[in-house]
Design a protein around this motif. Structure first.
Motif, PDB file in Angstrom:
ATOM      1  N   CYS A  37      -1.198   5.444   5.423  1.00 25.56           N
ATOM      2  CA  CYS A  37      -2.599   5.877   5.315  1.00 25.56           C
ATOM      3  C   CYS A  37      -3.547   5.085   6.223  1.00 25.56           C
ATOM      4  CB  CYS A  37      -3.064   5.765   3.864  1.00 25.56           C
ATOM      5  SG  CYS A  37      -3.275   4.069   3.295  1.00 25.56           S
ATOM      6  N   CYS A  43       0.873  -1.169   0.000  1.00 31.71           N
ATOM      7  CA  CYS A  43       0.000   0.000   0.000  1.00 31.71           C
ATOM      8  C   CYS A  43       0.913   1.223   0.000  1.00 31.71           C
ATOM      9  CB  CYS A  43      -0.906  -0.005   1.244  1.00 31.71           C
ATOM     10  SG  CYS A  43      -2.205   1.255   1.230  1.00 31.71           S
ATOM     11  N   CYS A  44       0.493   2.289  -0.679  1.00 29.45           N
ATOM     12  CA  CYS A  44       1.310   3.509  -0.765  1.00 29.45           C
ATOM     13  C   CYS A  44       2.741   3.181  -1.202  1.00 29.45           C
ATOM     14  CB  CYS A  44       1.299   4.288   0.557  1.00 29.45           C
ATOM     15  SG  CYS A  44      -0.337   4.847   1.044  1.00 29.45           S
TER      16      CYS A  44
END
Ligand SMILES: [Zn+2]
Length: 145
Positions: free
Chosen positions: A135, A93-94
């Motif tokens: 996040c 993620c990210c």
């Protein structure tokens, strides 16, 4: 990092065998505690097997740890080391790997399928929960035998 391994688990004061990073993978480090799995072991070491999770302590030289004993299942959870059924499967993620939060094994939860279920997880399933440190998104990965 380098490992110092007592030849006997009953004699943590030595004699020892040393092993370099080619022998093991470090799976968790927190303060003085290091959890590792050995892919292979020096020939003198017979008191644990390859791929067992081992509880180790850092020495005065922080790049060196001593193998103390086999880690318990509680320590595996405490130090957040997943016990994969299949291969390692860390989601991203990210743009980076997510952090492992914990694991739910189907021997600890209700396994009865919901009414009308066409497919359902059977024996030997585990669910691995991850979060993103950028996040806070969460993802889970399921694996079964
Ligand atoms: Zn993210």
């Amino acid at each position: 990092m380098n490992a110092v391994i007592p030849i006997s688990p009953d004699d943590l004061g030595g004699p020892f065998v040393t092993a370099d990073a080619g022998y093991f993978e470090v799976l968790a480090v927190r303060e003085q505690v290091v959890l590792v799995e050995f892919h292979s072991r020096p020939i003198e070491i017979r008191w644990f097997d390859d791929f067992e999770l081992m509880y180790c302590q850092r020495q005065h030289d922080p790049e060196t740890f001593k193998v103390i004993r086999k880690a318990t299942e509680d320590e595996r959870k405490l130090y957040r080391v997943p016990l994969w059924i299949q291969g390692e499967e860390v989601p991203e993620c990210c743009g980076r790997p997510m952090f492992f939060v914990g694991q739910i094994d189907d021997d600890r939860i209700c396994t009865e399928p919901p009414e009308g279920a066409k497919l359902w997880w059977h024996d030997g399933a585990s669910f691995y929960i991850f979060t993103c440190s950028q996040c806070l998104e969460c993802k889970s990965v399921g694996q079964q035998f």
